[in-house]
Design an enzyme around this catalytic site. Structure first.
Site, PDB file in Angstrom:
ATOM      1  N   SER A  77      -9.946  11.185 -82.618  1.00 58.54           N
ATOM      2  CA  SER A  77      -9.513  12.454 -83.213  1.00 58.54           C
ATOM      3  C   SER A  77      -8.594  12.328 -84.414  1.00 58.54           C
ATOM      4  O   SER A  77      -8.298  13.327 -85.068  1.00 58.54           O
ATOM      5  CB  SER A  77      -8.819  13.323 -82.160  1.00 58.54           C
ATOM      6  OG  SER A  77      -9.762  13.909 -81.310  1.00 58.54           O
TER       7      SER A  77
ATOM      8  N   SER B  41     -10.604  15.893 -83.266  1.00 62.17           N
ATOM      9  CA  SER B  41      -9.991  17.180 -83.067  1.00 62.17           C
ATOM     10  C   SER B  41      -8.895  17.526 -84.082  1.00 62.17           C
ATOM     11  O   SER B  41      -8.512  18.688 -84.184  1.00 62.17           O
ATOM     12  CB  SER B  41      -9.375  17.230 -81.665  1.00 62.17           C
ATOM     13  OG  SER B  41      -8.293  16.327 -81.572  1.00 62.17           O
TER      14      SER B  41
ATOM     15  N   LYS C 255       0.467  18.912 -85.922  1.00 66.88           N
ATOM     16  CA  LYS C 255      -0.689  19.336 -85.131  1.00 66.88           C
ATOM     17  C   LYS C 255      -0.179  20.241 -84.009  1.00 66.88           C
ATOM     18  O   LYS C 255       0.863  19.945 -83.398  1.00 66.88           O
ATOM     19  CB  LYS C 255      -1.408  18.109 -84.563  1.00 66.88           C
ATOM     20  CG  LYS C 255      -2.713  18.434 -83.824  1.00 66.88           C
ATOM     21  CD  LYS C 255      -3.491  17.164 -83.449  1.00 66.88           C
ATOM     22  CE  LYS C 255      -4.769  17.496 -82.684  1.00 66.88           C
ATOM     23  NZ  LYS C 255      -5.567  16.298 -82.358  1.00 66.88           N
TER      24      LYS C 255
END
Lengths: 485, 95, 481
Positions: free
Chosen positions: A176, A152, A76
């Site tokens: 998330s 997210s 990420k």
């Protein structure tokens, strides 16, 4: 190759059935072929990945390395990676090349030997539930590219679900990891707060942020989480206690497992189709010997309001460092100091980030602190106490991860409150700091539904054990989206 | 709790965010809605409840007082928007 | 100007840099004077994702201070973030302690001009990080930012508004300065900014209970400037009020060149610091055991040391005060007494008059003295065992200062050993008597004053080496009619 589990990949690499270079190249080719549809990667680091793969192959040839050596992963883009842009999906950091590695990057790449395929898209500074706030554009859900992948960690889940990475790191501040995992048929786990180091992970809300992993099974997730976890002297909030073996107990029977069903998680607002999938999962777990009792988390309806005070407050503070002075976006043609700040920040941050900074600034400001921030911290304790009490009666808590399946891109972007309510079931675990995960439990209208398990502090192994046992008798997690074969 | 455009301007100033005037009303509306959502907190009974700043019941660890960070100015300033003679440059600071 | 109708109220906030090797929250060095930004690591620079971890020694030093001012050391203290945007503050917030400081409710006793003792309350002392520095004049239209100082541990020591004059303020500051240097928690270097003071000053008509509106003059970095800044503020405030004006609560800056203070434009906007507990740091817990352990490492403090010097060495209070002014000087003195085996008062005289006088002339600190404590002890020992006279000793001391070796070496090289052989002294006396028959006759006819003349002549004849006691005794006997 991209349908093999982490365990199978590891075995094949160690047996030299294929090399890490071949495996990595395979994924790089898939990224090239499929990612234009999904936009899951912000940066693909092909050269670095192949160099790391060669290093892994050399380790494997010497009979060295561990269970993950040579298996590529996606990171990420919230984790700092030396020499590679770390953008946090923000224009603010579009040119930020980190001079240091996050602790988990060191652990997974340098120590475990996993080559990094690239940096994955996400909501800007992890603020969002749909991956539509990224400076690099929205990520699409591989199950239906007109829909959001959740957020997210939208890039992480889209890449793993579409077979553009065997596994990916992710972070979870209010859901998330779990909500996007649920929306893309993946298994995602957010461990106990402090279990995984936050060093080098760009902060959104420090007391809630926790890194974890999204994978195609509990077994895959367990292996990667094992390698990520552990004490870090660089993080004052890192847990200084040994990490349990997450892999060995996966095979244990869950006969006699006490499961709590919080009535507040099955109340109004939960979609009937999602509810049906959850009920199906409950039935399966009963067959495996689990027992169910209704429990109550009476303060859980307050978790969203609590979160939307605590998280923006911490975010407004954490993001104050982005001022255009030492790194990051700087507005051009500025001659006054105040303009340097306000213009660099207005240009560098997108609307959702600015909204949250303003909320956070407001709730911390003079005259409002007690009513908002202090009150939220008190309610946070009530929410925490609810969990403490329930975990005296049960081993795990089970419920839905999200109220519904993936929604259409653009459908909620103008209404922050309805977007925030997406996280209604996931936020409480962050406020309390307990581990929680999402795993696939069926489909509604062809779209994946996620089941959430929450555990007591430090009980990651138990959660993964339950999930793995469930995945031994169900096939939901083996379903893949069409068009990415 | 709703915020007026004037309050939004004040908050934006405090947060050092230049507001696009055409968006001020939209922000005021959205942020007011969010504050309405968080307004539910006021109804919670919290007498005698201690605020919880952190999920962990742990205390601060201490670091030995030993130099562990060497000079890496060159690497750190390679990503800086404006530097000269090793200093970060900003528009003139008025004291 | 007469302030007879006005009462002055002063509270001081002292920022004292703790003498650690590294920053309060990271392992970057804190040495003064390094090239710009070479001691700025990612934590200092506020880079994304990096995290603070508290320096063990900074905490120990703060606790030591708390114990030294008889304060409460908090079992649990909390770091908070104080927000404001400024280029020398890299994160947009300063990590400080707000609601729960490490030290609270202490005090320091100061001696007033009339010799009486006044107790000044210390409201609190808290740990925080220092900011960087701006360089203003080198670049057209721009300022340069050096963050080497950012993150240096500070102890902010806040006094109660108990101070009533600039003289009391200076006395308090000097006492505090002496204390932190004694404790070894601060190098006390005011030019380098290791010890700096914010002065909160207000005035009120005598007899009024409420405080007047105060101003805060920032970062005054010498005792003399503190006195000047406070005096200027008192005068200015009284003038404003007497002219019918009102004092504005504001931050002011002292200009050492003009001796005036002025309002700081950059602090014009009322700040809203938005304090909240720093979620990257956990509560700091100092247990009773920790406190006991730290207490055991506390050095003897100035007052206790002074009292002991009076009692143990029988010194006058003045001598004891001078000798305990600095821990290093006190240690020096005690080493001299112990090693020399000489009289404590003689040792005090040597240290205070001769040594400090010489160091003062050389502009050197006690730690840089060319005459070490064992060297001075050696000298005192030779006086005590009558190898040399006190007068010769002065010459030996000068030679030691000039680097000619220790006392014994100098005495030997220069042949300064005192003459105690009575026959040699008698011979010298007889020679003097023979050369000065007139004076001898006058003395013997009753002019006693001439005794000194004969002492001088006899000493001269022995190049000053005659033992003075023996000389006196023998001279009296010989001169007797």
């Amino acid at each position: 190759m991209h349908t093999l589990s982490i365990k199978q990949l590891g075995e094949a690499l160690r047996a030299r059935k294929f090399s890490s270079r071949e495996l990595t190249q395979h994924y790089l080719k898939r990224i090239e072929a499929f990612d234009p549809q999904l936009n899951s990667y912000i940066t693909v680091t092909a050269d670095l990945a192949l160099a790391a793969a060669d290093a892994a192959d050399a380790r494997l040839a010497r009979g060295e390395g561990g269970p993950l050596t040579g298996i590529p992963l996606g990171q990420k883009d919230i984790f700092c990676t030396t020499g590679v842009r770390t953008s946090c999906a923000s224009r603010m950091l579009d040119k930020f090349v980190s001079p240091y590695d996050a602790t988990i990057v060191k652990k997974l790449q340098a120590e475990a030997g996993m080559p990094m395929l690239g940096k994955l898209n996400m909501d800007e500074f992890a603020m969002g539930s749909s991956n539509e706030t990224s400076w690099y554009g929205p990520v699409k859900n591989p199950w239906d590219v007109t829909r959001v992948p959740g957020g997210s960690s939208g890039g992480s889940v889209a890449a793993v679900a579409a077979g553009l990475a065997p596994v990916a790191t992710a972070t979870d501040t209010g859901g998330s990891i779990r909500q996007p995992a649920a929306l893309t048929n993946l298994t995602g786990i957010k461990p106990t707060y402090g279990r995984v180091s936050r060093f080098g992970m760009i902060a959104f809300a420090s007391s809630l942020d926790q890194a974890g992993v999204v994978a195609r099974s509990a077994e895959d997730a367990a292996q990667v989480l094992q390698a990520m976890s552990g004490f870090d002297p660089l993080d004052s909030t890192s847990l200084d206690r040994p990490v349990d073996d997450l892999v060995a107990p996966l095979g244990r029977s869950i006969q006699g497992l006490r499961v709590g069903l919080p009535k507040e998680y099955f109340a109004e607002g939960l979609d009937a189709g999602v509810r049906a999938c959850i009920d199906g999962a409950i039935a399966e777990l009963k067959k495996l010997g689990a027992t169910f009792t209704e429990v109550s988390l009476p303060n859980s309806p307050l978790s969203v309001p609590t979160y939307y005070v605590v998280a923006p407050a911490e975010a407004s503070s954490n993001l104050a460092r982005f001022d255009g002075v030492r790194y990051g976006h700087r507005a051009e043609g500025v001659t006054a100091l105040e303009d340097l700040y306000s213009r660099s920040r207005a240009e560098g941050f997108g609307p959702e980030v600015q909204r949250r900074i303003m909320i956070g600034t407001y709730v911390l400001s003079h005259g409002y602190y007690d009513a908002y921030y202090l009150q939220a911290q008190k309610v946070r304790r009530l929410i925490y106490d609810d969990f403490r009490r329930v975990f005296e009666q049960v081993d795990v808590i089970l419920g839905p991860t999200a109220t519904d399946v993936a929604f259409k891109l653009g459908s909620k972007t103008d209404d922050p409150v309805s977007m925030y309510l997406n996280d209604i079931y996931t936020i409480a675990a962050n406020l309390a700091g307990i581990p929680a995960m999402s795993l696939p439990c069926g489909f509604k209208d062809g779209l994946p539904v996620g089941l959430q398990l929450m555990g007591n502090f430090f009980d990651e192994a138990k959660l993964l054990n339950v999930a793995h046992q469930y995945q031994q008798v169900t096939g939901w997690h083996q379903q893949s989206p069409k068009g990415f074969e | 709790m709703s915020l007026s455009p004037e309050q939004i301007r004040q908050v934006a100033k405090l947060a050092r965010l230049e507001l696009n005037p055409s968006l001020t009303d939209a922000y005021a509306g959205q942020i007011s809605n969010i504050l309405e959502l968080v307004g539910q907190l006021s109804a919670a009974k919290t007498e005698g409840v201690g605020p919880m700043a952190h999920p962990l019941d742990m205390t601060q660890r201490l670091r030995p007082d030993e130099v562990s960070q060497p000079d890496q100015r060159e690497a750190f300033q390679a990503i800086a928007p404006a530097v000269q003679d090793g200093l970060y440059l900003v528009p003139k600071v008025i004291e | 100007m007469s302030y007879d109708n006005w009462e002055v109220v002063i509270g001081l906030e002292v920022h004292c840099q703790l003498q650690t090797k590294t920053k309060i929250f990271s392992g970057a060095a804190t040495a003064y004077g390094a090239a710009p930004n070479t001691q700025a690591d990612p934590v200092t620079l506020g880079f994304p994702g990096v995290l603070p971890v508290l320096n063990h020694d900074a905490l120990q030093m703060a606790v030591k201070f708390g114990l030294a001012v008889d304060a409460t050391v908090a079992e649990r203290s909390v770091f908070a973030r104080k927000h404001y945007f400024y280029p020398d503050l890299p994160k947009g917030y300063q990590i400080s302690q707000y609601e729960l400081p490490i030290v609270a409710c202490g005090h320091l006793d100061i001696e007033l001009a009339d010799g009486s003792i006044k107790r000044i309350g210390i409201t609190r002392a808290h740990m925080e990080e220092d900011a960087g520095k701006s360089v203003h004049d080198a670049y057209a239209g721009q300022s340069g930012i050096d963050l080497n100082r950012a993150g240096t541990p500070l102890l902010e020591i806040v006094s109660e508004p108990d101070i009533r004059s600039s003289a009391e303020a200076v006395s308090y500051l000097k006492k505090l300065h002496q204390l932190v240097v004694y404790l070894g928690i601060c190098d006390g270097n005011m030019q380098e900014g290791s010890f700096r003071c914010d002065c909160n000053v207000s005035v009120r008509p005598r007899g009024q209970k409420e405080f007047g509106t105060r101003t805060e003059t920032k970062n005054v970095n010498s005792f003399r400037y503190v006195e000047k800044a406070i005096e200027y503020e008192i005068g200015r405030q009284i003038d404003v009020i007497e002219a019918g004006g009102k004092i504005v609560q504001e931050t002011r800056l002292f200009n050492p060149d003009t001796g005036e203070t002025r309002s700081m434009r950059s602090k014009e906007n009322a700040n809203d610091y938005r304090y909240f507990p720093d979620p990257d740091l956990l509560p700091v817990v100092v247990s009773a055991d920790d406190v006991a352990r730290i207490r055991a490492t506390m050095p003897e403090l100035p007052e206790a040391k002074r009292n002991r010097f009076v009692e143990q060495y029988g010194l006058p209070k003045y001598d004891a005060t001078v000798l305990t002014g600095e821990a290093a000087l006190a240690d020096y003195y005690e080493a001299v007494v112990k090693t020399s085996g000489g009289d404590a008062k003689t040792c005090a005289n040597w240290v205070i008059t001769d040594l400090l006088g010489a160091l003062n002339k050389l502009g050197k600190e006690i730690g840089e003295s060319p005459v070490s404590a064992p060297m001075l002890a050696g000298l005192v020992a030779r006086i005590a065992d009558k190898t040399i006279s006190g007068k010769i000793a002065k010459d030996v001391f000068e030679a030691m200062l000039a680097g000619e070796g220790d006392a014994d070496a100098i005495i030997k090289a220069k042949g300064l050993v005192q003459i105690t052989d009575e026959s040699a002294i008698i011979k010298a006396i007889e020679d003097v008597m023979a050369k000065n028959p007139g004076q001898l006759a006058e003395y013997r006819s009753g002019k006693d004053k001439l005794f000194g003349f004969f002492v001088g002549q006899a000493m001269k004849a022995t190049q000053g080496k005659a033992n003075p006691d023996a000389l006196n005794r023998l001279l009296k006997k010989k001169l007797a009619p």
